[in-house]
Design an enzyme around this catalytic site. Sequence first.
Site, short mmCIF file in Angstrom:
data_model
loop_
_atom_site.label_atom_id
_atom_site.label_comp_id
_atom_site.label_asym_id
_atom_site.label_seq_id
_atom_site.Cartn_x
_atom_site.Cartn_y
_atom_site.Cartn_z
N SER A 1 -6.28 8.76 -3.94
CA SER A 1 -5.50 9.74 -3.17
C SER A 1 -5.86 11.16 -3.61
CB SER A 1 -4.01 9.50 -3.44
OG SER A 1 -3.24 10.61 -3.06
N GLY B 1 -2.96 -5.86 -0.28
CA GLY B 1 -1.95 -5.13 0.50
C GLY B 1 -2.33 -4.93 1.95
N GLY B 2 -2.77 -6.01 2.62
CA GLY B 2 -3.22 -5.88 4.01
C GLY B 2 -2.18 -6.21 5.05
N ASP C 1 2.44 -11.21 -5.41
CA ASP C 1 2.72 -9.92 -6.03
C ASP C 1 1.63 -9.71 -7.07
OD1 ASP C 1 3.51 -7.83 -7.60
OD2 ASP C 1 5.59 -8.49 -7.82
N ASN D 1 -6.55 -1.82 -2.18
CA ASN D 1 -5.72 -0.95 -1.34
C ASN D 1 -4.25 -0.93 -1.75
OD1 ASN D 1 -4.82 0.34 1.40
ND2 ASN D 1 -3.74 -1.62 1.29
N TYR E 1 2.37 8.95 -9.75
CA TYR E 1 1.50 8.40 -8.71
C TYR E 1 0.12 9.08 -8.77
CZ TYR E 1 -0.22 7.55 -3.92
OH TYR E 1 -0.97 7.21 -2.84
N LYS F 1 -3.77 7.56 -9.59
CA LYS F 1 -4.91 7.68 -8.67
C LYS F 1 -6.08 8.39 -9.36
CE LYS F 1 -3.08 5.49 -5.22
NZ LYS F 1 -3.60 4.21 -4.75
N1 LIG Z 1 0.15 6.73 3.12
C1 LIG Z 1 -0.48 7.77 2.59
O1 LIG Z 1 -0.26 8.93 2.95
C2 LIG Z 1 -1.53 7.54 1.52
C3 LIG Z 1 -2.27 8.66 1.08
C4 LIG Z 1 -3.25 8.48 0.11
C5 LIG Z 1 -3.47 7.22 -0.41
N2 LIG Z 1 -2.73 6.16 0.01
C6 LIG Z 1 -2.99 4.87 -0.59
O2 LIG Z 1 -3.31 3.94 0.41
C7 LIG Z 1 -2.93 2.63 -0.01
C8 LIG Z 1 -2.11 1.97 1.08
O3 LIG Z 1 -0.96 2.76 1.34
P1 LIG Z 1 -0.08 2.62 2.65
O4 LIG Z 1 0.32 3.98 3.05
O5 LIG Z 1 -0.72 1.71 3.61
O6 LIG Z 1 1.20 1.90 1.99
P2 LIG Z 1 2.25 0.86 2.64
O7 LIG Z 1 2.37 1.09 4.11
O8 LIG Z 1 3.46 0.96 1.78
O9 LIG Z 1 1.53 -0.56 2.42
C9 LIG Z 1 1.30 -1.04 1.11
C10 LIG Z 1 0.75 -2.44 1.19
O10 LIG Z 1 0.62 -2.94 -0.15
C11 LIG Z 1 1.44 -4.14 -0.28
N3 LIG Z 1 1.99 -4.23 -1.63
C12 LIG Z 1 2.90 -3.40 -2.20
N4 LIG Z 1 3.18 -3.82 -3.43
C13 LIG Z 1 2.45 -4.96 -3.65
C14 LIG Z 1 2.33 -5.86 -4.73
N5 LIG Z 1 3.01 -5.68 -5.88
N6 LIG Z 1 1.49 -6.92 -4.60
C15 LIG Z 1 0.79 -7.11 -3.45
N7 LIG Z 1 0.85 -6.27 -2.40
C16 LIG Z 1 1.68 -5.21 -2.50
C17 LIG Z 1 2.52 -3.98 0.79
O11 LIG Z 1 3.14 -5.21 1.16
P3 LIG Z 1 4.50 -5.75 0.41
O12 LIG Z 1 5.41 -4.57 0.30
O13 LIG Z 1 5.02 -6.86 1.28
O14 LIG Z 1 4.06 -6.26 -0.92
C18 LIG Z 1 1.68 -3.43 1.92
O15 LIG Z 1 0.91 -4.44 2.52
C19 LIG Z 1 -2.17 2.81 -1.33
O16 LIG Z 1 -3.03 2.57 -2.42
C20 LIG Z 1 -1.79 4.28 -1.29
O17 LIG Z 1 -1.61 4.78 -2.58
C21 LIG Z 1 -1.76 6.29 0.98
#
Ligand SMILES: NC(=O)c1ccc[n+]([C@@H]2O[C@H](COP(=O)([O-])OP(=O)(O)OC[C@H]3O[C@@H](n4cnc5c(N)ncnc54)[C@H](OP(=O)(O)O)[C@@H]3O)[C@@H](O)[C@H]2O)c1
Length: 246
Positions: free
Chosen positions: A141, A12-13, A62, A89, A154, A158
């Site tokens: 998280s 997910g980069g 995916d 990630n 969710y 985690k």
């Molecule tokens: N944002 C927060 O406040 C927060 C807080 C705590 C933890 N986290 C954790 O941090 C991590 C990243 O979150 P983020 O906020 O950066 O989320 P984001 O902006 O929604 O990005 C998620 C990434 O994962 C990819 N992804 C989603 N579904 C996928 C799939 N089925 N296969 C492959 N790639 C996939 C997305 O690309 P595509 O949609 O194109 O697939 C995107 O590159 C997650 O594990 C999240 O739970 C986030």
Amino acid sequence: MSTQPRTVVITGGSKGLGAGIVQSFLDSGDRVATCSRSATPLTKEWESDPALADRFLFIEADISDREQSTAFVKAVIDRWGAVDVLVNNAGVARDGILALFSDEDSDTVIDLNLKATIHLTRQVVRSMLTKRSGRIVNISSITGLTGYRGLTVYGATKAALDGFTRGLAREVGSRKITVNSIASGYLKTEMSHGLDGGQLDQIVRRTPAGRLGEPDDIARAVQFLVDDRNDWLTGQVLVIDGGLTC
Ligand SMILES: NC(=O)c1ccc[n+]([C@@H]2O[C@H](COP(=O)([O-])OP(=O)(O)OC[C@H]3O[C@@H](n4cnc5c(N)ncnc54)[C@H](OP(=O)(O)O)[C@@H]3O)[C@@H](O)[C@H]2O)c1
């Protein structure tokens, strides 16, 4: 710069936190492979940068689909041999109180955050076991530690990921592979757009550091956990949240 370039897999980069972690490893001179379901302007920019021609690989995949996940890991190993660092990630959140939550949303969250992470890690850890070294970081998280209304499923995934971290750390520690979680607080990424303005303001007010997190806040900690010298740091959940849960 790393002394020896490492091969780093980051799921997910294409945006958000994952993109910040990709950039951090590109900056430290490593080879980076990442995937997401679709490319973004940022992944296209990295792909077309001649300076990154031998150091960046993006594959549309995916990872909830086991065949696509296996093919992604195989492509990385075919290209660069073994994997040195894995950052799990990719994740998804669906909000809504449990009583009204659909099975479909529940499956989406569990399939990616937990089942896909376990499947992909299994592919990568086989390569690390052969090499007898490796670093794995799972992005979890604070919702898995404290709970958050509307994020029950969710948060459950985690918390489970943190359990996975501890179990795997025990299994592979003797092979010089470390496994840690980062329990992140709320970040300024698309994922937190699911929270309304009032919720975000409240989070900021309750955060000692007085702001939401940035991808860099987490990427720096990932670099610390995967440092070659940190081979005595394993099985831990490192909370990085501006002090929100302290
Ligand atoms: N944002 C927060 O406040 C927060 C807080 C705590 C933890 N986290 C954790 O941090 C991590 C990243 O979150 P983020 O906020 O950066 O989320 P984001 O902006 O929604 O990005 C998620 C990434 O994962 C990819 N992804 C989603 N579904 C996928 C799939 N089925 N296969 C492959 N790639 C996939 C997305 O690309 P595509 O949609 O194109 O697939 C995107 O590159 C997650 O594990 C999240 O739970 C986030």
